[in-house]
Scaffold this motif. Sequence first.
Motif, PDB file in Angstrom:
ATOM      1  N   ARG A  19       0.791  -1.069   0.045  1.00  8.44           N
ATOM      2  CA  ARG A  19       0.138  -0.027   0.019  1.00  8.44           C
ATOM      3  C   ARG A  19       0.808   1.244   0.139  1.00  8.44           C
ATOM      4  O   ARG A  19       1.889   1.297   0.839  1.00  8.44           O
ATOM      5  CB  ARG A  19      -0.807  -0.106   1.278  1.00  8.44           C
ATOM      6  N   ALA A  20       0.679   2.334  -0.961  1.00  7.28           N
ATOM      7  CA  ALA A  20       1.587   3.217  -1.188  1.00  7.28           C
ATOM      8  C   ALA A  20       0.833   4.602  -0.787  1.00  7.28           C
ATOM      9  O   ALA A  20      -0.547   4.688  -0.553  1.00  7.28           O
ATOM     10  CB  ALA A  20       1.889   3.408  -2.476  1.00  7.28           C
ATOM     11  N   LYS A  21       1.941   5.301  -0.074  1.00 11.54           N
ATOM     12  CA  LYS A  21       1.324   6.753   0.534  1.00 11.54           C
ATOM     13  C   LYS A  21       1.802   7.694  -0.738  1.00 11.54           C
ATOM     14  O   LYS A  21       3.031   7.782  -1.272  1.00 11.54           O
ATOM     15  CB  LYS A  21       1.841   7.108   1.889  1.00 11.54           C
ATOM     16  N   VAL A  22       0.794   8.487  -0.995  1.00 17.33           N
ATOM     17  CA  VAL A  22       1.060   9.593  -1.961  1.00 17.33           C
ATOM     18  C   VAL A  22       1.543  10.545  -1.335  1.00 17.33           C
ATOM     19  O   VAL A  22       1.021  11.494  -0.515  1.00 17.33           O
ATOM     20  CB  VAL A  22      -0.243   9.809  -2.923  1.00 17.33           C
ATOM     21  N   LEU A  23       2.875  11.235  -1.528  1.00 18.24           N
ATOM     22  CA  LEU A  23       3.730  12.254  -0.791  1.00 18.24           C
ATOM     23  C   LEU A  23       2.986  13.480  -1.372  1.00 18.24           C
ATOM     24  O   LEU A  23       3.040  14.667  -0.809  1.00 18.24           O
ATOM     25  CB  LEU A  23       5.013  12.223  -0.948  1.00 18.24           C
ATOM     26  N   GLY A  24       2.672  13.540  -2.676  1.00 15.28           N
ATOM     27  CA  GLY A  24       2.387  14.701  -3.453  1.00 15.28           C
ATOM     28  C   GLY A  24       2.527  14.314  -4.984  1.00 15.28           C
ATOM     29  O   GLY A  24       3.080  13.518  -5.556  1.00 15.28           O
ATOM     30  N   SER A  25       1.964  15.239  -5.665  1.00 15.08           N
ATOM     31  CA  SER A  25       1.900  15.302  -7.419  1.00 15.08           C
ATOM     32  C   SER A  25       2.075  16.522  -7.680  1.00 15.08           C
ATOM     33  O   SER A  25       1.585  17.753  -7.183  1.00 15.08           O
ATOM     34  CB  SER A  25       0.736  14.496  -7.784  1.00 15.08           C
ATOM     35  N   ASP A  26       2.433  16.685  -9.071  1.00 11.10           N
ATOM     36  CA  ASP A  26       2.719  17.622  -9.989  1.00 11.10           C
ATOM     37  C   ASP A  26       2.108  17.869 -11.330  1.00 11.10           C
ATOM     38  O   ASP A  26       2.690  17.099 -12.097  1.00 11.10           O
ATOM     39  CB  ASP A  26       4.220  18.138  -9.709  1.00 11.10           C
ATOM     40  N   PRO A 135      12.050  13.796 -18.544  1.00 13.70           N
ATOM     41  CA  PRO A 135      13.621  13.563 -18.200  1.00 13.70           C
ATOM     42  C   PRO A 135      13.910  13.337 -16.630  1.00 13.70           C
ATOM     43  O   PRO A 135      12.986  13.971 -15.972  1.00 13.70           O
ATOM     44  CB  PRO A 135      14.185  14.914 -18.613  1.00 13.70           C
ATOM     45  N   ILE A 136      14.913  12.437 -16.576  1.00 16.19           N
ATOM     46  CA  ILE A 136      15.104  11.933 -15.182  1.00 16.19           C
ATOM     47  C   ILE A 136      15.588  13.329 -14.243  1.00 16.19           C
ATOM     48  O   ILE A 136      15.298  13.266 -13.217  1.00 16.19           O
ATOM     49  CB  ILE A 136      16.012  10.885 -15.025  1.00 16.19           C
ATOM     50  N   ASP A 137      16.064  14.271 -14.939  1.00 17.29           N
ATOM     51  CA  ASP A 137      16.564  15.642 -14.410  1.00 17.29           C
ATOM     52  C   ASP A 137      15.252  16.328 -13.886  1.00 17.29           C
ATOM     53  O   ASP A 137      15.320  16.827 -12.514  1.00 17.29           O
ATOM     54  CB  ASP A 137      17.242  16.200 -15.179  1.00 17.29           C
ATOM     55  N   VAL A 138      14.203  16.283 -14.640  1.00 17.40           N
ATOM     56  CA  VAL A 138      13.008  16.913 -14.157  1.00 17.40           C
ATOM     57  C   VAL A 138      12.336  16.105 -13.039  1.00 17.40           C
ATOM     58  O   VAL A 138      11.897  16.736 -11.996  1.00 17.40           O
ATOM     59  CB  VAL A 138      11.909  17.022 -15.193  1.00 17.40           C
ATOM     60  N   ALA A 139      12.364  15.061 -13.173  1.00 17.53           N
ATOM     61  CA  ALA A 139      11.515  13.757 -12.143  1.00 17.53           C
ATOM     62  C   ALA A 139      12.405  13.866 -10.698  1.00 17.53           C
ATOM     63  O   ALA A 139      11.661  13.978  -9.742  1.00 17.53           O
ATOM     64  CB  ALA A 139      11.729  12.563 -12.637  1.00 17.53           C
ATOM     65  N   THR A 140      13.582  14.189 -10.679  1.00 20.46           N
ATOM     66  CA  THR A 140      14.433  13.990  -9.430  1.00 20.46           C
ATOM     67  C   THR A 140      14.026  15.556  -8.801  1.00 20.46           C
ATOM     68  O   THR A 140      14.054  15.627  -7.736  1.00 20.46           O
ATOM     69  CB  THR A 140      15.858  13.828  -9.546  1.00 20.46           C
ATOM     70  N   ARG A 141      14.112  16.610  -9.540  1.00 21.50           N
ATOM     71  CA  ARG A 141      13.915  17.824  -8.952  1.00 21.50           C
ATOM     72  C   ARG A 141      12.640  17.917  -8.385  1.00 21.50           C
ATOM     73  O   ARG A 141      12.222  18.463  -7.441  1.00 21.50           O
ATOM     74  CB  ARG A 141      13.859  18.895  -9.958  1.00 21.50           C
ATOM     75  N   VAL A 142      11.178  17.426  -8.935  1.00 19.07           N
ATOM     76  CA  VAL A 142       9.931  17.306  -8.812  1.00 19.07           C
ATOM     77  C   VAL A 142       9.809  16.582  -7.296  1.00 19.07           C
ATOM     78  O   VAL A 142       9.301  16.885  -6.257  1.00 19.07           O
ATOM     79  CB  VAL A 142       9.001  16.513  -9.721  1.00 19.07           C
ATOM     80  N   ARG A 143      10.548  15.339  -7.306  1.00 18.32           N
ATOM     81  CA  ARG A 143      10.751  14.372  -6.024  1.00 18.32           C
ATOM     82  C   ARG A 143      11.326  15.048  -4.701  1.00 18.32           C
ATOM     83  O   ARG A 143      10.807  14.948  -3.654  1.00 18.32           O
ATOM     84  CB  ARG A 143      11.545  13.201  -6.539  1.00 18.32           C
ATOM     85  N   ASP A 144      12.379  15.745  -5.087  1.00 14.50           N
ATOM     86  CA  ASP A 144      12.870  16.500  -3.838  1.00 14.50           C
ATOM     87  C   ASP A 144      12.205  17.543  -3.371  1.00 14.50           C
ATOM     88  O   ASP A 144      12.085  17.687  -2.178  1.00 14.50           O
ATOM     89  CB  ASP A 144      14.100  17.081  -4.362  1.00 14.50           C
ATOM     90  N   GLU A 145      11.419  18.368  -4.200  1.00 13.65           N
ATOM     91  CA  GLU A 145      10.670  19.408  -3.813  1.00 13.65           C
ATOM     92  C   GLU A 145       9.434  18.899  -2.966  1.00 13.65           C
ATOM     93  O   GLU A 145       9.019  19.170  -1.870  1.00 13.65           O
ATOM     94  CB  GLU A 145      10.223  20.323  -5.046  1.00 13.65           C
TER      95      GLU A 145
END
Length: 350
Positions: A19-26, A135-145
């Motif tokens: 079961r996953a917890k959604v930390l957030g979405s963009d 791009p993974i660069d975009v994904a990691t920035r979104v993840r970090d924020e």
Amino acid sequence: MVRDAKEVTVKLTDRREFRAKVLGSDPATDIAVLRIDAHGLPTVPLGKASDLKVGEWVLAIGSPFGFENSVTAGVVNQEVARCPTRATCRSSRPTSRRTGNSGGPLFNARGQVVGINSQIFSRTGGYQGLSFAIPIDVATRVRDEIAAHGSVRHAKLGVTVQEVDQTLADSFRLDKPRGALVSSVEKGSAADAAGLRSGDVILKLDGKPIVDSGDLPAMIGQARPGEKVALDFWRDGATHQTVAQLHEAGNAATASAAGDAGQGTLGLAVRPLQPNERREAGVASGLLIEDAAGAAAMAGIHSGDVLLAVNGTPVKSVEQLRALIAKSDKSMALLIQRGHDRIFVPVHMG
């Protein structure tokens, strides 16, 4: 879709489920961040989208039609040096690019994840077409924020831009088609405060070239609100510089009065706007196009449009329009307002 899901389950290749917890979405980047209570899971190395080259092979892993862990090979076919600033990069799938890969990893030939499979463009809706990846660069920035703040803040410059083709480049005396042509500037925006105006062509952001108009909103989208960015732009046949402090984007980068001003070359019958028409259009000046023929009609201009500027110069009278036409070469860039939209229209004159 994670955004509307009441419950999210993550299934692993060994058939374990969590079961996953959604930390957030963009929504702007179509990325969601999930957390599961698991330990000792295998990991894969992350690469850089900026290291990809045109013609390089990539592998997309997904579950098309329910066939889990399927692999599809493709070839990168876009100038991907700019991909880390874009919402998506594209790769060609000359073999079958199956639907159902969305959300899966995109690997380079060195086994590094360089993107997240996003969508496919196909005229048939089937196997072959162009696929897109975040791009993974975009994904990691979104993840970090999202991990740090629970949401992602995107920056906003406050301009509407369009592509510069050869005719527009000639009209603005650019050496070649490049940059992002500003068709409108939002009042009170960062661009407005920085002195940008309709007709400017933005050539660089923080020293990085704007090759086509899509580069600008992508680069701005990767900046943070409050950041200052240096802009190189083209105006009146010369390059200028300015600095803009980015704002935060909202959530969800017209003879009598109507004579032929073009005298047969442009093909426009225009007249000055009446006060009520100016209020309705939300403009201080401009000419109402009552009829379009010849070169103007071929360019897509028609009656009811409002002519605001020629080659970046605001038009306030029929006489001024005649003077601007007389000074122009064989091509002109007309800023047209149609409804609430503004766009530069290139016109070839015979």
